[in-house]
Design an enzyme around this catalytic site. Structure first.
Site, PDB file in Angstrom:
ATOM      1  CE1 TYR A   1      -4.012   2.050   0.343  1.00 13.08           C
ATOM      2  CE2 TYR A   1      -2.703   3.292   1.914  1.00 13.08           C
ATOM      3  CZ  TYR A   1      -3.827   3.179   1.113  1.00 13.08           C
ATOM      4  OH  TYR A   1      -4.745   4.203   1.067  1.00 13.08           O
TER       5      TYR A   1
ATOM      6  CE  LYS B   1      -3.599   4.758  -2.173  1.00  7.40           C
ATOM      7  NZ  LYS B   1      -4.584   5.265  -3.145  1.00  7.40           N
TER       8      LYS B   1
END
Ligand code: NAD
Length: 272
Positions: free
Chosen positions: A176, A180
């Site tokens: 994640y 990002k």
């Protein structure tokens, strides 16, 4: 907000994406295309928005379309974006909000390649595919005019939904956080490529927000509350509406001299 024209929102069946779609409709967009892999939920959101439209003055002027697709499917993304451009006549705003998270309780060493790839595919590659297909169309169209003062604005404006994890790290979130950070990198490079050609590309970096992603799992709720208590200066979660307001600012004419920017909307988290 100054959002005349046509918008595409991915991840529109839930949370931040859904609220962004509602905000575009409320603020006077001429059409909004909703994209999500969860078509059942998306159809319900479409009905909800159409009912909301009945109470607004510009109801008849706003066209809502729904497409059940995965942003990871390159061919389908290209085909769908072309279909939307044909239906609407142009694409003025894209919000890349589709996203997933997979936690790894014991960190990177124990993260499987499959989990890593899944998160990178949706959050980073999906954002790239939608950005690329949309930008190809946006770069060929005339500049939009401001509904507020009539001045010429951008040919197109893309807002990628990153996260505070685009800027800082977080334990147990291997794929994640990497995805990002990648979304912000993609924003920075593509914004520079096309700034002079009238395409603006920015990233919104939400902190902890009340959506199914944060509140869906009871174990995560407790962990999130601890973060809110100890790391968020405003001592609360944000609402999808608060994120949507900032997304529309970045998408619309009021930010006409802003590109390649990361706007943190996080209750002070990254400034603490
Ligand atoms: P959510 O789970 O409520 O919504 C995400 C939506 O994306 C869902 O409707 C889901 O079906 C859709 N989606 C997932 N995979 C997809 C795919 N392959 N193709 C198309 N659609 C797909 O989550 P949310 O909190 O609203 O998250 C929206 C975005 O905001 C995500 O990118 C997330 O990483 C980011 N974000 C959320 C928070 C938060 O605290 N909720 C914080 C920072 C960033």
């Amino acid at each position: 907000m100054d959002v005349p024209g046509f918008a595409i929102v991915t991840g529109a069946a839930s949370g931040i994406g859904k609220q962004c779609a509602i905000a575009f409709v409320r603020e006077g967009a001429a059409g909004v295309a909703l994209l999500d892999v969860n078509y059942e939920a998306l159809k319900e959101v479409k009905v909800e928005i159409e009912q909301m439209l009945l109470g607004l003055n510009h109801a008849k002027a706003c066209q809502i379309e729904a497409f059940g697709i995965s942003v990871t499917d390159e061919a389908l993304v290209n085909e769908t974006i072309t279909t939307i451009a044909t239906k609407f006549g142009r694409i003025d705003y894209v919000v890349n909000a589709a996203g997933i998270t997979i936690k790894h309780e014991e960190g990177a060493v124990f993260a499987s390649t499959t989990d890593w790839q899944k998160v990178i595919d949706v959050n980073l590659t999906g954002t790239f595919l939608v950005l690329r297909a949309s930008a190809r169309i946006m770069l060929k169209q005339e500049r939009l005019r401001s509904s507020l003062d009539g001045r010429e604005l951008q040919r197109g404006s893309i807002v990628n939904v990153g996260s505070i994890m685009s800027i800082v790290g977080k334990a147990m979130s291997t794929g994640y956080v990497a995805s990002k950070h990648g979304v912000l990198g993609l924003t920075r490079t593509a914004s520079e490529d096309y700034a002079a050609k009238g395409l603006r590309i920015n990233t919104i970096c939400p902190g902890y927000v009340q959506t199914p992603m944060t509140l869906g799992d009871p174990k995560a709720v407790k962990a999130t509350q601890e973060i809110v208590d100890h790391k968020v200066p405003m001592k609360r979660l944000g609402t999808p509406n608060e994120i949507a307001d900032s997304v529309l600012f970045l998408a619309g004419g009021r930010s006409s001299f802003v590109t390649g920017f990361a706007l943190c909307v996080d209750g002070g988290y990254t400034e603490r």
